[in-house]
Design an enzyme around this catalytic site. Sequence first.
Site, PDB file in Angstrom:
ATOM      1  N   LYS A  15       0.705  -0.981   0.061  1.00  0.00           N
ATOM      2  CA  LYS A  15       0.216  -0.141  -0.082  1.00  0.00           C
ATOM      3  C   LYS A  15       0.826   1.165  -0.123  1.00  0.00           C
ATOM      4  CE  LYS A  15      -3.283  -2.450   3.022  1.00  0.00           C
ATOM      5  NZ  LYS A  15      -2.330  -3.635   3.482  1.00  0.00           N
ATOM      6  N   GLY A  16       2.091   1.164   0.133  1.00  0.00           N
ATOM      7  CA  GLY A  16       3.182   2.018   0.488  1.00  0.00           C
ATOM      8  C   GLY A  16       3.143   3.203  -0.798  1.00  0.00           C
ATOM      9  N   GLU A  76       7.006   2.294  -6.629  1.00  0.00           N
ATOM     10  CA  GLU A  76       7.299   1.830  -5.116  1.00  0.00           C
ATOM     11  C   GLU A  76       7.391   3.084  -4.363  1.00  0.00           C
ATOM     12  OE1 GLU A  76       7.236   0.332  -2.561  1.00  0.00           O
ATOM     13  OE2 GLU A  76       7.803  -1.734  -2.583  1.00  0.00           O
ATOM     14  N   ASP A 127      14.488  -0.312   0.095  1.00  0.00           N
ATOM     15  CA  ASP A 127      15.447  -0.329   1.621  1.00  0.00           C
ATOM     16  C   ASP A 127      16.326  -1.444   1.192  1.00  0.00           C
ATOM     17  OD1 ASP A 127      16.275  -0.445   3.993  1.00  0.00           O
ATOM     18  OD2 ASP A 127      14.533  -1.147   4.906  1.00  0.00           O
ATOM     19  N   LYS A 141      16.761   4.166   0.173  1.00  0.00           N
ATOM     20  CA  LYS A 141      17.343   3.896   1.401  1.00  0.00           C
ATOM     21  C   LYS A 141      18.659   3.166   1.019  1.00  0.00           C
ATOM     22  CE  LYS A 141      14.951   3.352   5.115  1.00  0.00           C
ATOM     23  NZ  LYS A 141      14.311   2.466   6.282  1.00  0.00           N
ATOM     24  N   PHE A 186      14.019   4.836   9.935  1.00  0.00           N
ATOM     25  CA  PHE A 186      12.650   4.245   9.464  1.00  0.00           C
ATOM     26  C   PHE A 186      11.689   5.387   9.791  1.00  0.00           C
ATOM     27  CE2 PHE A 186       8.641   2.581  10.181  1.00  0.00           C
ATOM     28  CZ  PHE A 186       8.846   1.015   9.380  1.00  0.00           C
ATOM     29  N   VAL A 187      11.188   5.595   8.504  1.00  0.00           N
ATOM     30  CA  VAL A 187      10.410   6.782   8.011  1.00  0.00           C
ATOM     31  C   VAL A 187       8.796   6.535   7.900  1.00  0.00           C
ATOM     32  CG1 VAL A 187      12.149   8.322   7.075  1.00  0.00           C
ATOM     33  CG2 VAL A 187      11.133   6.737   5.567  1.00  0.00           C
ATOM     34  N   ASP A 209       3.940   3.348   6.274  1.00  0.00           N
ATOM     35  CA  ASP A 209       3.299   2.920   7.506  1.00  0.00           C
ATOM     36  C   ASP A 209       4.624   2.499   8.693  1.00  0.00           C
ATOM     37  OD1 ASP A 209       3.800   0.288   6.401  1.00  0.00           O
ATOM     38  OD2 ASP A 209       2.594  -0.432   8.282  1.00  0.00           O
ATOM     39  N   ARG A 225       0.203   6.381   7.493  1.00  0.00           N
ATOM     40  CA  ARG A 225       0.177   6.548   5.944  1.00  0.00           C
ATOM     41  C   ARG A 225      -0.397   7.923   5.595  1.00  0.00           C
ATOM     42  NH1 ARG A 225       1.697   1.654   3.742  1.00  0.00           N
ATOM     43  NH2 ARG A 225       0.482  -0.382   5.092  1.00  0.00           N
TER      44      ARG A 225
HETATM   45  P1  IMP Z   1      12.782  -3.694   0.986  1.00  0.00           P
HETATM   46  O1  IMP Z   1      13.669  -3.930   2.286  1.00  0.00           O
HETATM   47  O2  IMP Z   1      13.288  -2.825  -0.010  1.00  0.00           O
HETATM   48  O3  IMP Z   1      12.342  -4.999   0.587  1.00  0.00           O
HETATM   49  O4  IMP Z   1      11.577  -2.877   1.654  1.00  0.00           O
HETATM   50  C1  IMP Z   1      10.216  -3.575   1.944  1.00  0.00           C
HETATM   51  C2  IMP Z   1       9.176  -2.755   2.529  1.00  0.00           C
HETATM   52  O5  IMP Z   1       9.768  -2.206   3.586  1.00  0.00           O
HETATM   53  C3  IMP Z   1       9.064  -1.620   1.821  1.00  0.00           C
HETATM   54  O6  IMP Z   1       8.021  -1.589   0.438  1.00  0.00           O
HETATM   55  C4  IMP Z   1       8.124  -0.837   2.800  1.00  0.00           C
HETATM   56  O7  IMP Z   1       6.959  -1.193   2.958  1.00  0.00           O
HETATM   57  C5  IMP Z   1       9.048  -1.148   3.938  1.00  0.00           C
HETATM   58  N1  IMP Z   1       9.860  -0.285   4.521  1.00  0.00           N
HETATM   59  C6  IMP Z   1      11.394  -0.043   4.485  1.00  0.00           C
HETATM   60  N2  IMP Z   1      12.043   0.843   5.072  1.00  0.00           N
HETATM   61  C7  IMP Z   1      10.752   1.486   5.384  1.00  0.00           C
HETATM   62  C8  IMP Z   1      10.703   2.585   6.405  1.00  0.00           C
HETATM   63  O8  IMP Z   1      11.524   3.519   6.517  1.00  0.00           O
HETATM   64  N3  IMP Z   1       9.415   3.164   6.735  1.00  0.00           N
HETATM   65  C9  IMP Z   1       8.285   2.480   6.153  1.00  0.00           C
HETATM   66  N4  IMP Z   1       8.329   1.092   5.407  1.00  0.00           N
HETATM   67  C10 IMP Z   1       9.633   0.938   5.002  1.00  0.00           C
HETATM   68 MG    MG Z   2       4.883  -1.047   6.053  1.00  0.00          MG
END
Ligand code: IMP
Ligand code: MG
Length: 188
Positions: A46-47, A104, A108, A136, A157-158, A164, A170
């Site tokens: 949902k991000g 997206e 992260d 990030k 962490f944002v 969220d 959100r």
């Molecule tokens: P990934 O680590 O790139 O696979 O990110 C996975 C998911 O973690 C992202 O789509 C977000 O939903 C969540 N995420 C990663 N970092 C943050 C953050 O700083 N705040 C909120 N959600 C995050």
């Molecule tokens: Mg999330």
Amino acid sequence: MTTRFDQHITEVLIPQEAIARRVAAMGEEVSAAFENSCPLLVGVLKGSALFMADLVRHMKIPLEMDFMAVASYADQEQRVSSGAARITKDLDNVIEGRDVLLVEGIVDTGMTVGYLLRSLEARQPRSIRLCTLLDKPARRIVQVPIAFRGFEIPDRFVVGYGLDFRRLYRNLPYIGVLSGEATGLNRS
Ligand code: IMP
Ligand code: MG
């Protein structure tokens, strides 16, 4: 007395106006890149919902929208990754031969979009590119090619503008940092 829902935001990392300016510019940039095509924009729920909604309003070309959802590897609160991801809502559209833009909210570790890109590539689109509002890079595990990036952010962490913490925040109109007290994170 009611509790302010943003009382645990300790810092505004990206104000509402800065997001609006950057997203408008990205809309132009993405439009130019797809000038002779009718791309399918795939938002990752949902991000990316708020970002996607604003981005397309700055795009001046014909396009289509679709959405996917994944149950991600991550127990985000604990920042643990098991590497597993699962599609919980798939596309309504066939993407074979289409120009696809994966949209997206944040990249992260890269595991979520890495998984999605592999899954979508297997369906033989004509092209597939990645657009993310936030990048990030500090915690990257899976290298993913980001074609369009809104902002690079530090390892915090944002929340807000679609992102969220435990399903909340959100609806904040800005990107903010949650207090370590609230999350158990960002202690440094
Ligand atoms: P990934 O680590 O790139 O696979 O990110 C996975 C998911 O973690 C992202 O789509 C977000 O939903 C969540 N995420 C990663 N970092 C943050 C953050 O700083 N705040 C909120 N959600 C995050
Ligand atoms: Mg999330």
